[in-house]
Design an enzyme around this catalytic site. Sequence first.
Site, PDB file in Angstrom:
ATOM      1  N   SER A  97      23.896   5.776  51.500  1.00  0.00           N
ATOM      2  CA  SER A  97      23.840   5.571  50.051  1.00  0.00           C
ATOM      3  C   SER A  97      23.007   6.628  49.338  1.00  0.00           C
ATOM      4  O   SER A  97      22.281   7.415  49.957  1.00  0.00           O
ATOM      5  CB  SER A  97      23.249   4.195  49.715  1.00  0.00           C
ATOM      6  OG  SER A  97      21.841   4.265  49.649  1.00  0.00           O
ATOM      7  N   VAL A  98      23.102   6.553  48.008  1.00  0.00           N
ATOM      8  CA  VAL A  98      22.366   7.444  47.106  1.00  0.00           C
ATOM      9  C   VAL A  98      20.850   7.258  47.265  1.00  0.00           C
ATOM     10  O   VAL A  98      20.071   8.130  46.917  1.00  0.00           O
ATOM     11  CB  VAL A  98      22.814   7.171  45.646  1.00  0.00           C
ATOM     12  CG1 VAL A  98      22.405   5.768  45.180  1.00  0.00           C
ATOM     13  CG2 VAL A  98      22.305   8.219  44.666  1.00  0.00           C
ATOM     14  N   LYS A  99      20.423   6.095  47.815  1.00  0.00           N
ATOM     15  CA  LYS A  99      19.000   5.783  47.879  1.00  0.00           C
ATOM     16  C   LYS A  99      18.261   6.528  48.984  1.00  0.00           C
ATOM     17  O   LYS A  99      17.041   6.490  49.033  1.00  0.00           O
ATOM     18  CB  LYS A  99      18.793   4.274  48.026  1.00  0.00           C
ATOM     19  CG  LYS A  99      19.434   3.437  46.935  1.00  0.00           C
ATOM     20  CD  LYS A  99      19.011   3.815  45.535  1.00  0.00           C
ATOM     21  CE  LYS A  99      17.566   3.561  45.263  1.00  0.00           C
ATOM     22  NZ  LYS A  99      17.273   3.543  43.806  1.00  0.00           N
ATOM     23  N   ASP A 100      18.983   7.226  49.889  1.00  0.00           N
ATOM     24  CA  ASP A 100      18.290   8.051  50.890  1.00  0.00           C
ATOM     25  C   ASP A 100      17.426   9.111  50.213  1.00  0.00           C
ATOM     26  O   ASP A 100      16.344   9.448  50.697  1.00  0.00           O
ATOM     27  CB  ASP A 100      19.314   8.780  51.789  1.00  0.00           C
ATOM     28  CG  ASP A 100      19.924   7.858  52.835  1.00  0.00           C
ATOM     29  OD1 ASP A 100      19.693   6.640  52.776  1.00  0.00           O
ATOM     30  OD2 ASP A 100      20.648   8.380  53.710  1.00  0.00           O
TER      31      ASP A 100
END
Length: 315
Positions: A49-52
């Site tokens: 995801s983008v949250k990495d």
Amino acid sequence: MIRTARSRRLSSILDAVGNTPLLKLERIAPQAPDVELYLKLEFANPGGSVKDRPAKRMIEDALADGRLTSDKILIDSTSGNTGVAYSMIGAALGIRVHLVMPKNVTKARKDITQAFGTELIFSDPMEGSDGAIRLVKKIVEQEPERYFYPDQYSNPSNPLAHYHGTAAEILDALGDKITHFVTGLGTSGTMMGTTRRLHEHTRSIYCVAVEPAEALHGLEGLKHMASSIVPPIYDADLPDEILPIGTEAGWDMSDKLAAVEGLNVGHSTGANVAGAVTLAERIQKQHGGGCVVTIACDRGDRYCAPLKWERRYVW
Ligand SMILES: Cc1ncc(COP(=O)(O)O)c(C=O)c1O
């Protein structure tokens, strides 16, 4: 020999974060034939995801200035993707991770984070992500020395990850071609950081924030600001426009992306693309052409198990 960014040799899983592909969507907006539409595939990050990106930056910045040391436990509230990212990076760096999440998050999210050795603490499902925020604050207040609490909602390293990463990569791939950027608001890190950098670009780029149209919604990862605890990193003056998208529209667009573009994405991505298509159709009418970029936050298989049930009985 052909060398590509994605075939590069890496020495740590952390080095696999970022440099995600930018995919041109060819069939999703037939009413806007002269507007190019691009989707940045953040699900290609190693945690999915983008949250990495913000998790990596928050941990690296805290290690650099001493807020995080080897004796501390990283603790935060997260409904999922940031927790997966903390868990993956924590395991790779030997940092213990505790996560507070509403009890009703999907089994897949619990299983993935626990697979990395993360300990889970559950908050009241009726209080949603705000309940998880309240509980983590209480735990940290009781034993502040024991924990490093990145607090993704108020940590400037969160938007900075997108300022230096997501936005820089978009500009690198498209240069002056991009005219519009649109993405949803969760912690608002993606929107804030990317928009700040795009607004600094020599040519004007119109940046739109997608927000769930209803307070009670099914767009996991996104926040309805008027009825939520507003994240301190959120600056309401930064987006050029707020575009409300309904749960049904987001879910339908996720299905459509799978059917016509071969993309299996989550519902916040569906909402982002629904926003991008709305914008593309408006640009087609007003300007006759343009280039819109949006974000694929995560993959749809993370929502597979409860998908049918939720759709039928909750929404
Ligand atoms: C699936 C999904 N979509 C969108 C977002 C929103 O991203 P941001 O927190 O950068 O606003 C998140 C954040 O957790 C998310 O998990």
